[in-house]
Design a protein around this motif. Structure first.
Motif, PDB file in Angstrom:
ATOM      1  N   ILE A 221      16.310  16.249  15.650  1.00 50.81           N
ATOM      2  CA  ILE A 221      15.783  14.875  15.616  1.00 50.81           C
ATOM      3  C   ILE A 221      15.285  14.408  16.982  1.00 50.81           C
ATOM      4  N   TRP A 222      15.663  15.113  18.067  1.00 51.51           N
ATOM      5  CA  TRP A 222      15.267  14.685  19.414  1.00 51.51           C
ATOM      6  C   TRP A 222      14.000  15.390  19.902  1.00 51.51           C
ATOM      7  N   ASN A 223      13.455  16.256  19.080  1.00 49.92           N
ATOM      8  CA  ASN A 223      12.231  16.959  19.456  1.00 49.92           C
ATOM      9  C   ASN A 223      11.032  16.025  19.303  1.00 49.92           C
ATOM     10  N   ASP A 224      10.292  15.830  20.393  1.00 55.17           N
ATOM     11  CA  ASP A 224       9.132  14.931  20.365  1.00 55.17           C
ATOM     12  C   ASP A 224       7.812  15.658  20.108  1.00 55.17           C
TER      13      ASP A 224
ATOM     14  N   THR B 122       0.848  -1.195   0.000  1.00 57.92           N
ATOM     15  CA  THR B 122       0.000   0.000   0.000  1.00 57.92           C
ATOM     16  C   THR B 122       0.880   1.240   0.000  1.00 57.92           C
ATOM     17  N   GLN B 123       0.508   2.213  -0.846  1.00 58.62           N
ATOM     18  CA  GLN B 123       1.250   3.472  -0.932  1.00 58.62           C
ATOM     19  C   GLN B 123       0.727   4.444   0.120  1.00 58.62           C
ATOM     20  N   TYR B 124       1.629   4.957   0.957  1.00 59.98           N
ATOM     21  CA  TYR B 124       1.308   5.995   1.937  1.00 59.98           C
ATOM     22  C   TYR B 124       1.963   7.291   1.453  1.00 59.98           C
ATOM     23  N   GLU B 125       1.140   8.275   1.132  1.00 61.36           N
ATOM     24  CA  GLU B 125       1.653   9.555   0.641  1.00 61.36           C
ATOM     25  C   GLU B 125       1.513  10.602   1.748  1.00 61.36           C
ATOM     26  N   LEU B 126       2.640  11.041   2.251  1.00 64.00           N
ATOM     27  CA  LEU B 126       2.694  11.977   3.368  1.00 64.00           C
ATOM     28  C   LEU B 126       3.023  13.374   2.855  1.00 64.00           C
ATOM     29  N   TYR B 127       2.253  14.361   3.306  1.00 62.31           N
ATOM     30  CA  TYR B 127       2.486  15.750   2.887  1.00 62.31           C
ATOM     31  C   TYR B 127       2.659  16.618   4.133  1.00 62.31           C
ATOM     32  N   ILE B 128       3.820  17.261   4.217  1.00 64.10           N
ATOM     33  CA  ILE B 128       4.143  18.144   5.335  1.00 64.10           C
ATOM     34  C   ILE B 128       4.502  19.513   4.772  1.00 64.10           C
ATOM     35  N   HIS B 129       3.970  20.564   5.366  1.00 68.68           N
ATOM     36  CA  HIS B 129       4.320  21.913   4.916  1.00 68.68           C
ATOM     37  C   HIS B 129       5.844  22.056   4.996  1.00 68.68           C
ATOM     38  N   PRO B 130       6.464  22.651   3.949  1.00 66.91           N
ATOM     39  CA  PRO B 130       7.934  22.767   3.938  1.00 66.91           C
ATOM     40  C   PRO B 130       8.523  23.358   5.214  1.00 66.91           C
ATOM     41  N   LYS B 131       7.847  24.352   5.808  1.00 65.60           N
ATOM     42  CA  LYS B 131       8.369  24.942   7.051  1.00 65.60           C
ATOM     43  C   LYS B 131       8.310  23.942   8.206  1.00 65.60           C
ATOM     44  N   ASP B 132       7.214  23.165   8.253  1.00 60.39           N
ATOM     45  CA  ASP B 132       7.091  22.151   9.302  1.00 60.39           C
ATOM     46  C   ASP B 132       8.098  21.019   9.077  1.00 60.39           C
ATOM     47  N   TYR B 133       8.313  20.668   7.821  1.00 58.69           N
ATOM     48  CA  TYR B 133       9.276  19.608   7.501  1.00 58.69           C
ATOM     49  C   TYR B 133      10.696  20.044   7.892  1.00 58.69           C
ATOM     50  N   GLN B 134      10.984  21.306   7.635  1.00 52.81           N
ATOM     51  CA  GLN B 134      12.275  21.857   8.019  1.00 52.81           C
ATOM     52  C   GLN B 134      12.439  21.825   9.540  1.00 52.81           C
ATOM     53  N   GLU B 135      11.346  22.145  10.246  1.00 51.14           N
ATOM     54  CA  GLU B 135      11.366  22.128  11.706  1.00 51.14           C
ATOM     55  C   GLU B 135      11.558  20.703  12.225  1.00 51.14           C
ATOM     56  N   LEU B 136      10.892  19.753  11.584  1.00 48.64           N
ATOM     57  CA  LEU B 136      11.021  18.349  11.975  1.00 48.64           C
ATOM     58  C   LEU B 136      12.467  17.883  11.831  1.00 48.64           C
ATOM     59  N   ARG B 137      13.107  18.266  10.741  1.00 50.91           N
ATOM     60  CA  ARG B 137      14.462  17.802  10.458  1.00 50.91           C
ATOM     61  C   ARG B 137      15.522  18.568  11.243  1.00 50.91           C
TER      62      ARG B 137
ATOM     63  N   ILE C 200       2.642  14.233  13.320  1.00 51.02           N
ATOM     64  CA  ILE C 200       3.788  13.370  13.043  1.00 51.02           C
ATOM     65  C   ILE C 200       4.991  13.795  13.866  1.00 51.02           C
ATOM     66  N   ALA C 201       5.779  12.797  14.305  1.00 55.48           N
ATOM     67  CA  ALA C 201       7.032  13.049  15.018  1.00 55.48           C
ATOM     68  C   ALA C 201       7.961  11.873  14.733  1.00 55.48           C
ATOM     69  N   TYR C 202       9.242  12.068  14.977  1.00 56.67           N
ATOM     70  CA  TYR C 202      10.170  10.952  14.882  1.00 56.67           C
ATOM     71  C   TYR C 202       9.910   9.993  16.040  1.00 56.67           C
ATOM     72  N   ARG C 203      10.286   8.736  15.865  1.00 53.87           N
ATOM     73  CA  ARG C 203      10.161   7.749  16.936  1.00 53.87           C
ATOM     74  C   ARG C 203      11.494   7.037  17.132  1.00 53.87           C
ATOM     75  N   GLY C 204      11.590   6.375  18.315  1.00 53.71           N
ATOM     76  CA  GLY C 204      12.780   5.590  18.605  1.00 53.71           C
ATOM     77  C   GLY C 204      13.838   6.392  19.339  1.00 53.71           C
ATOM     78  N   SER C 205      14.949   5.736  19.649  1.00 52.54           N
ATOM     79  CA  SER C 205      16.058   6.421  20.327  1.00 52.54           C
ATOM     80  C   SER C 205      17.260   6.496  19.392  1.00 52.54           C
ATOM     81  N   HIS C 206      18.138   5.473  19.413  1.00 52.85           N
ATOM     82  CA  HIS C 206      19.329   5.538  18.554  1.00 52.85           C
ATOM     83  C   HIS C 206      18.985   5.548  17.064  1.00 52.85           C
ATOM     84  N   ILE C 207      17.801   5.038  16.705  1.00 54.65           N
ATOM     85  CA  ILE C 207      17.446   4.974  15.282  1.00 54.65           C
ATOM     86  C   ILE C 207      17.170   6.359  14.693  1.00 54.65           C
TER      87      ILE C 207
END
Length: 362
Positions: free
Chosen positions: A25-28, A7-22, A46-53
Motif C-alpha cells: 500500500i506504500w508503493n507510489d 456518475t458511474q466510474y468503471e475502473l479496469y486493472i489487469h489482475p496482475k497489476d491489481y495484485q501488485e497494487l494491493r 493509478i496509485a494509492y493516495r494519502g498517508s494514514h488513509i
C-alpha cells in the motif's frame, strides 16, 4: 445525466497489476489501468493516495490521465474514499463553503466507483491543485506548493522533531513551479519569522495576500479542521502580484468529527487558530480587527443552519440511493441517516461558540 444521479466510474486493472497494487500500500509507483466514464474510455495511471488513509479497507486513489493526457481540463484527479466520515459529505461541504466565502478551493463531486466489475462505492472526486487548476480559473501564472506534513507550519522550527529546520521549505512539495519559486517560499518563511514586530504589518503584505488568508482562517475555524493549520493546504504564489494565497485541502475531519470519525465538541479549536503565521498576523491590531469583521460577516450570512441545511440535504438526497450499493458503508446506514442532524447541530453550537468568543479579538 440527472444532477441527482452519481456518475458511474468503471475502473479496469489487469489482475496482475491489481495484485501488485494491493501487495504494497506504500508503493507510489503508478500502474496502468483503464477508466470508463459514460461513453468515454480513458487510459490512465493509478496509485494509492494519502498517508494514514492507505491502511483503511476502502482505498483512495490518485489518477493521472495518460491517453488523452488532459480530460475535462485536468491532467489528474483524486478519488477519496471518505472512509472515516459516516456522512461521506464533509469534504465537499467544506470546499463548497470555502468557495462561498471567497477562498480558492478545489472543485469536487461524488461519483460511484467500480473496479473490475465489483462495486467499491461512493467516492469524492477532487480536483488537483496544479497549473490546470490555475488555468481553469484564468488565474495568473504561478507556483503551487502542497503542505504535506507538519513541517509546513510557517515556523523556523520543525513540528516533527522540534529542532531548527535544516531547510525552510521542509514540509512542502512543489507541485508546479521552478527553483526561484522555492527560494521565494524560503524567503517568505524567513521574513515572517524574523521581521521585528514594529515592521511586520508592512513587511508581510509584500509576501502574503493577508485578507485572503484571514478568510481562509475564518473557514478553517468555522469548519473546525484541527488538522489543517500546519498541513492539508496548498500555497499558490501569484507571480503577477508576488503574493502567496492559501488553498484548503482534505477537509473530511470537519463539521463535528475528527480524523478518526469521532465526535468533536464545538469548542475544540479556538477562534485564534494555530501556526506561526496566524499568531503573528493576529498580533497586529488592524489584521485582528479585520479578521473579527470577516468572522462576523460569515456568521451572519454564510455559517448558518438556514444557509447550510439545504446544501446538506441536497448532498444527502444525491448520495442516499447509493449507500446500499457501497460495501463499506451499507451496514452503517442508520449512522449515515443520523449524520445530517449531527452536522446541523454542530453548525449551530459552533456558531454560538465563535460569537461568544469574538471579544478575544478586541
Amino acid at each position: 445525466m440527472d444532477k441527482n444521479n452519481l456518475t458511474q466510474y468503471e475502473l479496469y486493472i489487469h489482475p496482475k497489476d491489481y495484485q501488485e497494487l494491493r501487495r504494497d500500500i506504500w508503493n507510489d509507483e503508478p500502474l496502468p489501468a483503464k477508466l470508463k466514464i459514460g461513453n468515454k474510455k480513458l487510459e490512465i495511471d493509478i496509485a494509492y493516495r494519502g498517508s494514514h488513509i492507505r491502511k483503511f479497507k476502502k482505498k483512495s486513489y490518485h489518477i493521472a490521465f495518460y491517453k488523452p493526457q488532459i480530460y475535462r481540463g485536468a491532467k489528474e484527479i483524486h478519488l477519496n474514499a471518505e472512509f472515516k466520515d459516516p456522512a461521506v459529505i464533509r469534504n465537499k461541504l467544506s470546499f463548497d463553503f470555502f468557495n462561498e466565502i471567497g477562498v480558492l478551493s478545489p472543485r469536487s463531486q461524488h461519483i460511484f466507483l467500480s473496479i473490475n466489475g465489483r462495486n467499491e462505492g461512493i467516492y469524492l472526486e477532487l480536483e488537483s491543485v496544479d497549473e490546470c487548476f490555475l488555468k481553469k480559473r484564468s488565474l495568473p501564472e504561478g507556483a503551487v506548493f502542497y503542505a504535506v506534513d507538519g513541517d509546513a507550519n510557517f515556523s523556523l522550527m520543525s513540528d516533527l522533531d522540534k529542532e531548527v529546520k535544516r531547510s525552510l521549505d521542509l514540509g512542502y512539495e512543489m507541485k508546479w513551479g521552478n527553483e526561484q519559486d522555492i527560494f521565494y517560499l524560503q524567503e517568505m518563511i524567513l521574513k515572517l519569522n524574523t521581521t521585528p514586530r514594529a515592521e511586520f504589518e508592512k513587511e508581510i503584505q509584500k509576501y502574503f495576500h493577508v485578507e485572503q488568508y484571514l478568510y481562509w482562517l475564518s473557514g478553517i475555524v468555522c469548519t473546525q479542521n484541527y488538522d489543517g493549520f500546519v498541513h492539508n493546504y496548498a500555497l499558490y504564489l501569484n507571480r503577477e502580484t508576488g503574493l502567496f494565497e492559501i488553498i484548503p485541502w482534505d477537509y473530511d475531519a470537519t463539521w463535528g468529527r475528527d480524523i478518526n470519525g469521532k465526535e468533536m465538541s464545538e469548542d475544540y479549536v479556538r477562534i485564534q487558530g494555530y501556526n506561526t503565521l496566524t499568531a503573528r498576523l493576529l498580533d497586529v491590531p488592524s489584521f485582528r480587527k479585520k479578521y473579527q469583521l470577516i468572522l462576523q460577516e460569515i456568521l451572519e450570512e454564510k455559517y448558518t443552519v438556514a444557509n447550510l441545511q439545504p446544501k446538506v440535504e441536497q448532498l444527502y438526497k444525491q448520495i442516499k440511493p447509493y449507500v446500499q450499493k457501497d460495501p463499506y458503508i451499507r451496514d452503517r446506514q442508520m449512522q449515515f441517516e443520523n449524520e445530517p442532524e449531527l452536522i446541523l447541530r454542530f453548525i449551530e453550537k459552533r456558531g454560538n461558540y465563535i460569537r461568544n468568543h469574538l471579544q478575544v479579538l478586541d
